[in-house]
Design a protein around this motif. Structure first.
Motif, PDB file in Angstrom:
ATOM      1  N   LEU A 166     -54.575  -3.798 -36.545  1.00 55.64           N
ATOM      2  CA  LEU A 166     -55.148  -2.637 -35.861  1.00 55.64           C
ATOM      3  C   LEU A 166     -54.598  -1.336 -36.435  1.00 55.64           C
ATOM      4  O   LEU A 166     -55.352  -0.394 -36.698  1.00 55.64           O
ATOM      5  CB  LEU A 166     -54.861  -2.695 -34.359  1.00 55.64           C
ATOM      6  CG  LEU A 166     -55.644  -3.721 -33.554  1.00 55.64           C
ATOM      7  CD1 LEU A 166     -55.022  -3.910 -32.181  1.00 55.64           C
ATOM      8  CD2 LEU A 166     -57.094  -3.291 -33.430  1.00 55.64           C
ATOM      9  N   TYR A 213     -62.237   2.430 -34.016  1.00 54.20           N
ATOM     10  CA  TYR A 213     -60.812   2.313 -33.720  1.00 54.20           C
ATOM     11  C   TYR A 213     -60.219   3.715 -33.845  1.00 54.20           C
ATOM     12  O   TYR A 213     -60.280   4.318 -34.919  1.00 54.20           O
ATOM     13  CB  TYR A 213     -60.114   1.381 -34.713  1.00 54.20           C
ATOM     14  CG  TYR A 213     -60.606  -0.045 -34.667  1.00 54.20           C
ATOM     15  CD1 TYR A 213     -59.987  -0.979 -33.844  1.00 54.20           C
ATOM     16  CD2 TYR A 213     -61.684  -0.452 -35.444  1.00 54.20           C
ATOM     17  CE1 TYR A 213     -60.431  -2.297 -33.805  1.00 54.20           C
ATOM     18  CE2 TYR A 213     -62.130  -1.767 -35.412  1.00 54.20           C
ATOM     19  CZ  TYR A 213     -61.499  -2.676 -34.591  1.00 54.20           C
ATOM     20  OH  TYR A 213     -61.946  -3.976 -34.549  1.00 54.20           O
ATOM     21  N   THR A 271     -56.828   1.886 -38.272  1.00 56.44           N
ATOM     22  CA  THR A 271     -57.051   3.030 -37.385  1.00 56.44           C
ATOM     23  C   THR A 271     -56.686   4.310 -38.109  1.00 56.44           C
ATOM     24  O   THR A 271     -55.626   4.366 -38.719  1.00 56.44           O
ATOM     25  CB  THR A 271     -56.212   2.868 -36.105  1.00 56.44           C
ATOM     26  OG1 THR A 271     -56.594   1.647 -35.474  1.00 56.44           O
ATOM     27  CG2 THR A 271     -56.429   4.013 -35.144  1.00 56.44           C
ATOM     28  N   VAL A 314     -60.256   1.181 -28.676  1.00 54.85           N
ATOM     29  CA  VAL A 314     -61.284   0.415 -29.371  1.00 54.85           C
ATOM     30  C   VAL A 314     -62.577   0.635 -28.592  1.00 54.85           C
ATOM     31  O   VAL A 314     -62.639   0.364 -27.391  1.00 54.85           O
ATOM     32  CB  VAL A 314     -60.948  -1.090 -29.434  1.00 54.85           C
ATOM     33  CG1 VAL A 314     -62.034  -1.839 -30.187  1.00 54.85           C
ATOM     34  CG2 VAL A 314     -59.584  -1.304 -30.075  1.00 54.85           C
TER      35      VAL A 314
END
Length: 88
Positions: A27, A53, A31, A65
């Motif tokens: 993640l 994201y 991002t 998200v």
């Protein structure tokens, strides 16, 4: 809620679950980022799915998200989101 709205909501929730299934390191690497693609709803109609994201303002270090599923022909869509806090 109409069948069409219910179908879009179910698709958005399913896509959100998949989007949130990434590990925290994955993640963080992607991002901020987003993409969209054309897909098919279970009923066969064409829809656009967008996944985003983003860094959250609160709590600090969290990731938002967002998933939006749109039916351009029917001029309708739904959006769902989750805020994922960094691991302790």
């Amino acid at each position: 809620m109409s069948f069409a709205e219910h179908e879009l909501t179910a698709m958005a929730e399913e896509e959100l679950a998949a989007a949130c299934d990434l590990t925290w390191p994955e993640l963080k690497r992607i991002t901020p980022w987003g993409d969209s693609y054309e897909g098919f709803a279970p009923s066969g109609r064409t829809v656009e799915v967008e996944r985003r994201y983003l860094w959250a303002l609160e709590p600090e270090g969290a990731i938002v998200v967002e998933v939006e599923v749109r039916d351009a022909a029917a001029r309708t869509g739904v959006e769902t989101r989750a805020i994922l806090a960094p691991p302790a």
